[in-house]
Design an enzyme around this catalytic site. Structure first.
Site, mmCIF file in Angstrom:
data_model
loop_
_atom_site.group_PDB
_atom_site.id
_atom_site.type_symbol
_atom_site.label_atom_id
_atom_site.label_comp_id
_atom_site.label_asym_id
_atom_site.label_seq_id
_atom_site.Cartn_x
_atom_site.Cartn_y
_atom_site.Cartn_z
ATOM 1 N N ARG A 14 0.827 -1.217 0.000
ATOM 2 C CA ARG A 14 0.000 0.000 0.000
ATOM 3 C C ARG A 14 0.856 1.260 0.000
ATOM 4 N NH1 ARG A 14 -4.516 -2.084 4.304
ATOM 5 N NH2 ARG A 14 -5.873 -3.073 2.774
ATOM 6 N N LYS A 38 -19.207 -17.124 0.695
ATOM 7 C CA LYS A 38 -20.646 -16.984 0.915
ATOM 8 C C LYS A 38 -21.390 -16.271 -0.198
ATOM 9 C CE LYS A 38 -20.514 -16.586 5.939
ATOM 10 N NZ LYS A 38 -20.640 -15.485 6.899
ATOM 11 N N GLY A 40 -10.014 -8.824 -1.598
ATOM 12 C CA GLY A 40 -8.916 -9.343 -0.803
ATOM 13 C C GLY A 40 -8.332 -10.682 -1.205
ATOM 14 N N GLY A 59 -13.040 -3.754 -0.075
ATOM 15 C CA GLY A 59 -14.416 -3.325 0.166
ATOM 16 C C GLY A 59 -14.866 -2.266 -0.828
HETATM 17 P P1 AMP Z 1 -14.542 -14.367 0.451
HETATM 18 O O1 AMP Z 1 -13.901 -13.541 1.546
HETATM 19 O O2 AMP Z 1 -16.019 -14.425 0.529
HETATM 20 O O3 AMP Z 1 -14.028 -13.974 -0.912
HETATM 21 O O4 AMP Z 1 -14.113 -15.847 0.728
HETATM 22 C C1 AMP Z 1 -12.780 -16.270 0.698
HETATM 23 C C2 AMP Z 1 -12.680 -17.541 1.473
HETATM 24 O O5 AMP Z 1 -13.530 -18.501 0.897
HETATM 25 C C3 AMP Z 1 -11.294 -18.116 1.461
HETATM 26 O O6 AMP Z 1 -10.786 -18.084 2.757
HETATM 27 C C4 AMP Z 1 -11.498 -19.546 0.996
HETATM 28 O O7 AMP Z 1 -10.797 -20.493 1.752
HETATM 29 C C5 AMP Z 1 -12.992 -19.761 1.191
HETATM 30 N N1 AMP Z 1 -13.534 -20.801 0.297
HETATM 31 C C6 AMP Z 1 -13.395 -20.882 -1.031
HETATM 32 N N2 AMP Z 1 -13.964 -21.989 -1.511
HETATM 33 C C7 AMP Z 1 -14.493 -22.658 -0.448
HETATM 34 C C8 AMP Z 1 -15.190 -23.883 -0.291
HETATM 35 N N3 AMP Z 1 -15.482 -24.646 -1.355
HETATM 36 N N4 AMP Z 1 -15.568 -24.231 0.939
HETATM 37 C C9 AMP Z 1 -15.272 -23.452 2.004
HETATM 38 N N5 AMP Z 1 -14.606 -22.295 1.922
HETATM 39 C C10 AMP Z 1 -14.217 -21.886 0.711
#
Ligand code: AMP
Length: 399
Positions: free
Chosen positions: A35, A201, A357, A380
Site C-alpha cells: 500500500r 458466501k 482481498g 471493500g
Molecule cells: P470471500 O472472503 O467471501 O471472498 O471468501 C474467501 C474464502 O472462501 C477463502 O478463505 C477460501 O478459503 C474460502 N472458500 C473458497 N472456496 C471454499 C469452499 N469450497 N468451501 C469453504 N470455503 C471456501
C-alpha cells in the site's frame, strides 16, 4: 476537477489522503508495504514538480484515542527507505492542531510530512466537518489517493473535499488508475464480459451478482458459494458449504440470468474432501452428487477446463473471490487454473481486473499479478463499486 498529471505542484503543499494501513509485526516493522509503494508515484510527481507533501492516513482500528500500537510513527523509517536518502521525511505526532499546523507551515519544497493516525480522533470516522476543516487548513491542494477507503464518508476521505475549490482537489495516480479500471469494466466493457465470482458466501456477493446480471454476458460462480446454487436446484452437495436461507435467492438469480440471457457457469465437478483440513483425503466428483460426509473444497478438473474455455473467449474479465480453499495446498489447483486462464486471456487482448482481498492474495501468491491488466488495492471499495453504489471518496472529487 483537475487532472493530477497535468497539475503543476511547484511551490504548493499537497495534502494527500493515502492508505498506509499496513500490517506491522511485534517489533513494529512493516511486513507488507504494497500500500505504501502504491502511493509512491503520486508522492514523487509532487516532489519532482517542486511541491511538498503532507500525508494523512489511518492505521488499524484504535478505539480510545492515541495508542502507541497504532501510531504511524512506526512506519516513518520505512517511508524514508522507500523515498530515498535525498527526501526529508518528518513526522507530526498529531494530525490537527498547533503541532500539525506548525510542521506543515515549516515544510519546504521537496519535503514530506507524515501526520499521526487520523483515527485517533473519533471525528474522522464520523465524517465530522469541523475536524475535516481543521485538516484542510494544512495544505493548498487536496489529493485523494486512498482507494481502499473510498467507500467511506470519513472526514479525510470525503468531507474534507468540501473545503477545497474544484480546481484544488483531485485523485492521485493510484486512485485515478483504480477508478479508470473499474469504470472500464463496469461501464465500458467490451463483450464478451465474464465475471468470475468466488469465495465463501453467497450472502456477501448477492448485490454484486445482481448488478452484474445487468452487464456481464457470462458469470462464473466458484468457491464455497457454488454449492448453494447446486442445492437450490435440488442437488446433493454432501456437507459442502451451504446457506440454507439463501436457496430461494440462488434460484431467483438463476432464473433472472435466464431471462436476461446471461450464462451462469457453475463448477460441474469438485475436488471433495472428507474433512476441512490440509491433510484430508480427497477425490474428484460431480458437484451435483457429493456423497454425505464429503465436502467440495475446490472446483474440479472438468470445471477448470469449462471455465477456461469461457475465460479465454472474453474481452473483459472481472475476478473477485477464490475458486476453493486456496490457503491449503490440496485445494489450490482451481484458483491457480483460473489465474492462469485469466493471464492467457489478457495476453490475447482481454482487459482483466482482479479485485477483492482473497483473489488479490491468490494472484500475488501464485505470481500472476503482473500477468493481468489491473490488480485493485481496494477490497471493500471495489466490491461496493461493482455493487453499483456511489463511493463517497469518488463523488467528493467528481461532483
Ligand atoms: P470471500 O472472503 O467471501 O471472498 O471468501 C474467501 C474464502 O472462501 C477463502 O478463505 C477460501 O478459503 C474460502 N472458500 C473458497 N472456496 C471454499 C469452499 N469450497 N468451501 C469453504 N470455503 C471456501
Amino acid at each position: 476537477m483537475s487532472t493530477f498529471s497535468q497539475f503543476n505542484f511547484g511551490g504548493k503543499k499537497a495534502l494527500i489522503r493515502v492508505d498506509f494501513n499496513v500490517p506491522l509485526n511485534e517489533a513494529f516493522e512493516v511486513t507488507d508495504d504494497n500500500r505504501m509503494r502504491a502511493a509512491l508515484p503520486t508522492i514523487q510527481k509532487i516532489l519532482s514538480d517542486g511541491g511538498s507533501v503532507i500525508l494523512m492516513s489511518h492505521l488499524g482500528r484504535p478505539k480510545d484515542g492515541p495508542t502507541n500500537k497504532y501510531s504511524l510513527s512506526h512506519i516513518t523509517s520505512h517511508l524514508r527507505t522507500l523515498l530515498g536518502n535525498n527526501v526529508a521525511v518528518f513526522f507530526a505526532n498529531d494530525c490537527i492542531g498547533e503541532t500539525a499546523k506548525t510542521a506543515a507551515d515549516e515544510l519546504q519544497p521537496g519535503q514530506v510530512l507524515l501526520l499521526e493516525n487520523l483515527r485517533f480522533y473519533k471525528e474522522e470516522e464520523k465524517g465530522d466537518p469541523v475536524f475535516a476543516e481543521k485538516l484542510s487548513r494544512l495544505g493548498d491542494i487536496y489529493v485523494n489517493d486512498a482507494f481502499g477507503t473510498a467507500h467511506r464518508a470519513h472526514a479525510s476521505t470525503a468531507i474534507i473535499a468540501d473545503f477545497f475549490d474544484a480546481d484544488k482537489k483531485m485523485f492521485g495516480l493510484l486512485m485515478e488508475g483504480e477508478v479508470a479500471s473499474a469504470e472500464k469494466v463496469l461501464l465500458k466493457s467490451e463483450k464478451p464480459f465474464t465475471a468470475i465470482i468466488g469465495g465463501a458466501k453467497v450472502s456477501d456477493k448477492i448485490l454484486i451478482i445482481e448488478n452484474l446480471l445487468e452487464r456481464a454476458t457470462d458469470i462464473i460462480i466458484g468457491g464455497g458459494m457454488a454449492y448453494t446454487f447446486w442445492k437450490a436446484q435440488g442437488k446433493q452437495i454432501g456437507s459442502s458449504l451451504c446457506e440454507e436461507d439463501r436457496l430461494e435467492l440462488a434460484s431467483e438469480i438463476l432464473n433472472k440470468a435466464k431471462d436476461k440471457g446471461v450464462s451462469i457457469h457453475l463448477p460441474i465437478d469438485s475436488t471433495i474432501a472428507d474433512k476441512f483440513a490440509a491433510d484430508a483425503q480427497t477425490t474428484n466428483c460431480e458437484s451435483y452428487g457429493i456423497p454425505s460426509g464429503w465436502m467440495g473444497l475446490d472446483i474440479g478438473v472438468k470445471a477448470r477446463a469449462d471455465f477456461k474455455e469461457v475465460i479465454i473467449k472474453s474481452k473483459t474479465i472481472l475476478w473477485n473471490g477464490p475458486m476453493g480453499v486456496f490457503e491449503m495446498e490440496k485445494f489450490q489447483q482451481g484458483t491457480k487454473a483460473i489465474a492462469e486462464a485469466v493471464a492467457e486471456a489478457t495476453q490475447l487482448g482481454a482487459f482483466s481486473l482482479v479485485g477483492g482481498g482473497d483473489s488479490v492474495a491468490a494472484v500475488n501468491q501464485f505470481g500472476y499479478n503482473d500477468k493481468v491488466s489491473y490488480v485493485s488495492t481496494g477490497g471493500g471499495a471495489m466490491l461496493e463499486f461493482f455493487e453499483g453504489k456511489e463511493l463517497p471518496g469518488i463523488a467528493a472529487i467528481t461532483k
